[in-house]
Design a protein around this motif. Structure first.
Motif, short mmCIF file in Angstrom:
data_model
loop_
_atom_site.label_atom_id
_atom_site.label_comp_id
_atom_site.label_asym_id
_atom_site.label_seq_id
_atom_site.Cartn_x
_atom_site.Cartn_y
_atom_site.Cartn_z
N ALA A 297 5.29 -4.01 7.80
CA ALA A 297 6.61 -3.62 7.29
C ALA A 297 6.51 -2.26 6.59
O ALA A 297 5.44 -1.87 6.11
CB ALA A 297 7.13 -4.67 6.32
N PHE A 298 7.64 -1.55 6.57
CA PHE A 298 7.72 -0.25 5.91
C PHE A 298 8.98 -0.21 5.05
O PHE A 298 10.02 -0.71 5.46
CB PHE A 298 7.81 0.89 6.94
CG PHE A 298 6.56 1.06 7.77
CD1 PHE A 298 5.60 1.97 7.39
CD2 PHE A 298 6.37 0.31 8.92
CE1 PHE A 298 4.46 2.15 8.15
CE2 PHE A 298 5.23 0.48 9.69
CZ PHE A 298 4.27 1.40 9.30
N SER A 299 8.90 0.41 3.88
CA SER A 299 10.11 0.62 3.10
C SER A 299 10.85 1.82 3.70
O SER A 299 10.26 2.61 4.45
CB SER A 299 9.77 0.89 1.64
OG SER A 299 9.11 2.13 1.50
N LYS A 300 12.16 1.95 3.39
CA LYS A 300 12.95 3.05 3.94
C LYS A 300 12.36 4.40 3.56
O LYS A 300 12.20 5.29 4.38
CB LYS A 300 14.39 2.98 3.43
CG LYS A 300 15.28 2.07 4.21
CD LYS A 300 16.70 2.18 3.70
CE LYS A 300 17.59 1.18 4.41
NZ LYS A 300 18.96 1.19 3.86
N SER A 301 12.02 4.53 2.26
CA SER A 301 11.50 5.81 1.78
C SER A 301 10.18 6.16 2.45
O SER A 301 9.93 7.32 2.79
CB SER A 301 11.33 5.77 0.26
OG SER A 301 10.46 4.73 -0.12
N ILE B 225 0.87 -1.18 0.00
CA ILE B 225 0.00 0.00 0.00
C ILE B 225 0.90 1.23 0.00
O ILE B 225 1.78 1.36 0.86
CB ILE B 225 -0.92 0.03 1.23
CG1 ILE B 225 -1.82 -1.21 1.25
CG2 ILE B 225 -1.78 1.28 1.23
CD1 ILE B 225 -2.71 -1.33 2.44
N ASN B 226 0.70 2.12 -0.96
CA ASN B 226 1.54 3.30 -1.09
C ASN B 226 1.04 4.45 -0.21
O ASN B 226 -0.14 4.52 0.14
CB ASN B 226 1.61 3.75 -2.56
CG ASN B 226 2.60 2.91 -3.33
OD1 ASN B 226 3.80 2.98 -3.09
ND2 ASN B 226 2.11 2.11 -4.25
N VAL C 82 4.00 -0.84 3.77
CA VAL C 82 3.77 0.52 3.28
C VAL C 82 4.96 0.93 2.42
O VAL C 82 6.11 0.83 2.85
CB VAL C 82 3.59 1.50 4.47
CG1 VAL C 82 3.39 2.91 3.96
CG2 VAL C 82 2.39 1.08 5.31
N LEU C 83 4.65 1.38 1.20
CA LEU C 83 5.69 1.79 0.25
C LEU C 83 5.67 3.30 0.07
O LEU C 83 4.67 3.97 0.37
CB LEU C 83 5.47 1.09 -1.10
CG LEU C 83 5.42 -0.44 -1.04
CD1 LEU C 83 5.18 -1.01 -2.42
CD2 LEU C 83 6.70 -1.01 -0.46
#
Length: 148
Positions: free
Chosen positions: A129-133, A77-78, A113-114
């Motif tokens: 989970a979460f991406s770094k960005s 999910i962005n 989350v992206l």
């Protein structure tokens, strides 16, 4: 008009083939099955993948690769989706129930989350989970990340 006068249109109803009723019928003898072979016998049903004795495709082609059964699949999910929903609904906390209620995930999905898009207001986001960005964008906007 009368129900007893109803009949199908001319040429729309055909007689069925009467097979195996003597040579005079034109369909006696082999009963349209040709001569000999497995397909002419009663009880014939081909096995899936059978190619007449030739090595079947699934045995000719080599095996390759494997499926890792420990792999964790996430539903992505962005941030732009989350921020637009949160802005329109005036929400500060976004969790799994929120995602389920708005059709972004189904019952047992794990969420990642992206970082596509932008986020303006501080939102607390709960996810697996979460991406770094994504985490950088959320914290830069004054929001909070909660790992489940």
């Amino acid at each position: 008009m009368n129900l007893s006068l109803l009949q199908p249109a001319l040429g729309s109803v055909k007689d069925r083939k009467r097979i195996g009723r003597g040579t005079g019928s034109g369909r006696g003898g082999t009963s349209t099955r040709g001569h000999k072979g497995a397909k002419s016998r009663s009880g014939y049903s081909s096995k899936i993948g059978f190619e007449g004795g030739q090595m079947p495709l699934q045995r000719r082609v080599p095996k390759f690769g494997f499926k890792n059964f420990n792999r964790v699949e996430y539903s992505p999910i962005n941030i732009d989706v989350i921020s637009s929903l949160a802005n329109s609904l005036q929400v500060n906390v976004v969790d799994l129930e929120f995602f389920k209620a708005h059709g972004l995930i189904s019952k047992n999905d794990k969420v990642k989350v992206l970082g596509r898009g932008e986020i303006n207001n501080p939102i607390e986001i709960h996810a697996h989970a979460f991406s770094k960005s994504a985490s950088e964008l959320i914290e830069k906007a004054g929001g909070k990340i909660v790992l489940i």
